[in-house]
Motif scaffolding. Structure first.
Motif, short mmCIF file in Angstrom:
data_model
loop_
_atom_site.label_atom_id
_atom_site.label_comp_id
_atom_site.label_asym_id
_atom_site.label_seq_id
_atom_site.Cartn_x
_atom_site.Cartn_y
_atom_site.Cartn_z
N LEU A 148 0.83 -1.21 0.00
CA LEU A 148 0.00 0.00 0.00
C LEU A 148 0.86 1.26 0.00
N LEU A 149 1.91 1.29 0.80
CA LEU A 149 2.74 2.48 0.90
C LEU A 149 3.58 2.68 -0.36
N VAL A 150 4.10 1.60 -0.93
CA VAL A 150 4.87 1.73 -2.17
C VAL A 150 3.98 2.27 -3.29
N LEU A 195 -2.47 4.77 8.39
CA LEU A 195 -1.85 3.56 7.83
C LEU A 195 -0.33 3.61 7.98
N ALA A 196 0.26 4.79 7.80
CA ALA A 196 1.71 4.90 7.95
C ALA A 196 2.13 4.64 9.39
N THR A 197 1.35 5.13 10.35
CA THR A 197 1.66 4.88 11.76
C THR A 197 1.48 3.41 12.10
N SER A 220 11.60 -0.73 5.12
CA SER A 220 10.15 -0.59 5.33
C SER A 220 9.86 0.53 6.32
N GLY A 221 10.66 0.60 7.40
CA GLY A 221 10.47 1.67 8.36
C GLY A 221 10.69 3.04 7.75
N THR A 226 8.48 8.14 5.79
CA THR A 226 8.34 9.09 4.68
C THR A 226 6.87 9.41 4.43
N ALA A 227 6.05 8.38 4.36
CA ALA A 227 4.62 8.59 4.16
C ALA A 227 4.01 9.36 5.32
#
Length: 439
Positions: A148-150, A195-197, A220-221, A226-227
């Motif tokens: 999701l973050l990528v 979601l980032a948290t 990943s962290g 960054t997000a």
């Protein structure tokens, strides 16, 4: 003739039975179950984008397929699951009251749909809790959140830097060049920040449990941070502060001798109460510090309108719908400053008060409190560090509930159900009933 016809039916059924049995056996396998778990988490946290691409019919088809596959997987592994006393009574009561609201709702079919939708995600949460152990659940969340973050950051780079145009149908405004806020495929900056948290917590636990290679965990962290920074979410900023305090407290408890933990728990409880009182007293400065003053003014107007409407049916509410159907009264009358109706109450407690009244609000608070206490006590003393994950995620959900209604629908509801069920597995009073009866 009749006998031959009957034997023909039996022959027709046998291949079907063998095929179904083979499917159930395959779906109970470890590789399939883990892949299904990742798919469930991925879908649950990206429903906004799925609807944008496939519409509501396509999204509901995906949900239904996942529920069927999860059911087959549980049936296949039923002999390895301890069912007795596993489902928290508080959750059963909450979902049961959602269903009962159909009988007094003034928009019956919308309530039927809202309850069925919530039950679908609740069922997926139960599958995660029962079909996977905690480390596997954390891995499933980690793999899904990485994807999701990528995807979110890639689309933000495309929108904000390469084509310099918003991607309107996904809700991406293309603000990356200005330093944010960004939305990714989550729809809003607050949800992306949430979601980032969640990802930061998950990736940290993966690192500590060595579930993934060190380089992958560190990368990943960095991705999650960054997000989180570019989302610029005021609600998430406050949640991060609370999470840091909770993480320090949990670390101290886990390192302390067992004989001192009860005293330390009491001290921390007093500190939390005092800290909450001080935060409320200095809320203006706190909100200014995280640039949330404008957001609060919008929310204050919304909550004032909710109080007016909730007072009409203050005990049992108007009927559960989850995310608001903006074409139906009274939700069509709750207008944002932009001129469009609000889609949620931007506060889980005001939202459930409107939909399920004071009874529903009490049931939500009881379910959340029980889940948190059970998770926190387990995390404080369990030798496996993965048990820190449920407690910290519930802290995140609880703090975010003050500014958003995420816990009432879709991915966050699924996560809440999964964690409450995992916590009940370790601390439910009903698990001790057979032993008590045996004595």
């Amino acid at each position: 003739m009749t006998s031959g016809y009957g034997h023909g039916l039996d022959r027709d059924r046998d291949p079907l039975r063998r095929y179904l049995s083979a499917w159930i056996g395959f779906s109970a396998g470890g590789h399939f179950s883990q892949a299904l778990s990742v798919a469930i988490v991925l879908y649950a946290f990206s429903t906004q984008s799925v609807r944008a691409l496939m519409g509501w019919p396509g999204s509901l088809a995906v949900l239904g397929t996942l529920v069927v596959l999860a059911t087959l997987s549980l049936v296949g592994g039923r002999h390895h699951i301890e069912w007795h006393g596993i489902l928290p009574v508080s959750l059963i009561a909450l979902f049961g009251f959602m269903g009962l609201s159909v009988f007094w709702s003034e928009y019956t079919w919308a309530t039927v749909g809202g309850v069925a939708y919530a039950v679908g995600f609740g069922a997926l949460g139960i599958y995660l809790a029962l079909g996977r152990d905690l480390v596997q659940v954390v891995r499933a969340f980690g793999d899904a959140l990485r994807i999701l973050l990528v995807v979110s950051l890639s689309l933000e780079v495309l929108s904000g830097l390469l084509i310099d145009q918003p991607i309107a149908f996904l809700g991406i405004q293309g603000n990356l060049a200005e330093g944010g806020p960004i939305q990714g495929i989550s729809g809003t900056r607050n949800y992306l920040g949430f979601l980032a948290t969640l990802a930061v917590i998950t990736f940290a636990v993966e690192f500590l449990t060595r579930s993934v290679p060190r380089r992958q965990a560190v990368a990943s962290g960095a991705l999650a941070l960054t997000a989180l920074v570019f989302a610029r979410s005021p609600a998430t900023a406050i949640a991060v502060i609370v999470l840091i305090v909770a993480g320090v407290a949990l670390n101290a408890l886990r390192r302390a001798p067992e004989s001192r933990r009860s005293l330390m728990q009491s001290v921390f409880a007093v500190i939390v109460v005092l800290g909450g009182a001080l935060a409320y007293a200095g809320r203006s400065r706190l909100l200014d510090a995280v640039d949330a003053t404008n957001d609060l003014s919008v929310r204050s107007l919304l909550w004032a309108r909710i109080r007016e409407l909730a007072a009409v049916h203050d005990i049992v509410g108007w009927g559960f719908v989850g995310q608001w159907p903006t074409e139906i009264f009274p939700y069509s009358t709750i207008i944002a400053p932009s001129g469009r109706p609000h889609e949620t109450g931007l506060n889980a407690f005001f939202d459930i008060w409107l939909q399920l009244g004071l009874v529903g609000g009490l049931l939500l608070v009881v379910a959340g409190t029980l889940a948190f206490v059970r998770s926190w006590i387990t995390a404080s003393g369990h030798p496996i560090v993965a048990y820190v994950w449920p407690a910290l995620v519930l802290v995140l959900i609880g703090v975010t509930a003050v500014a958003e209604s995420f816990v009432l629908f879709e991915g966050t509801l699924m996560t809440f159900v999964a964690i409450a069920t995992i916590a009940a597995r370790k601390r439910s009073w009903r698990s001790r009933l057979p032993q008590a009866a045996g004595r």
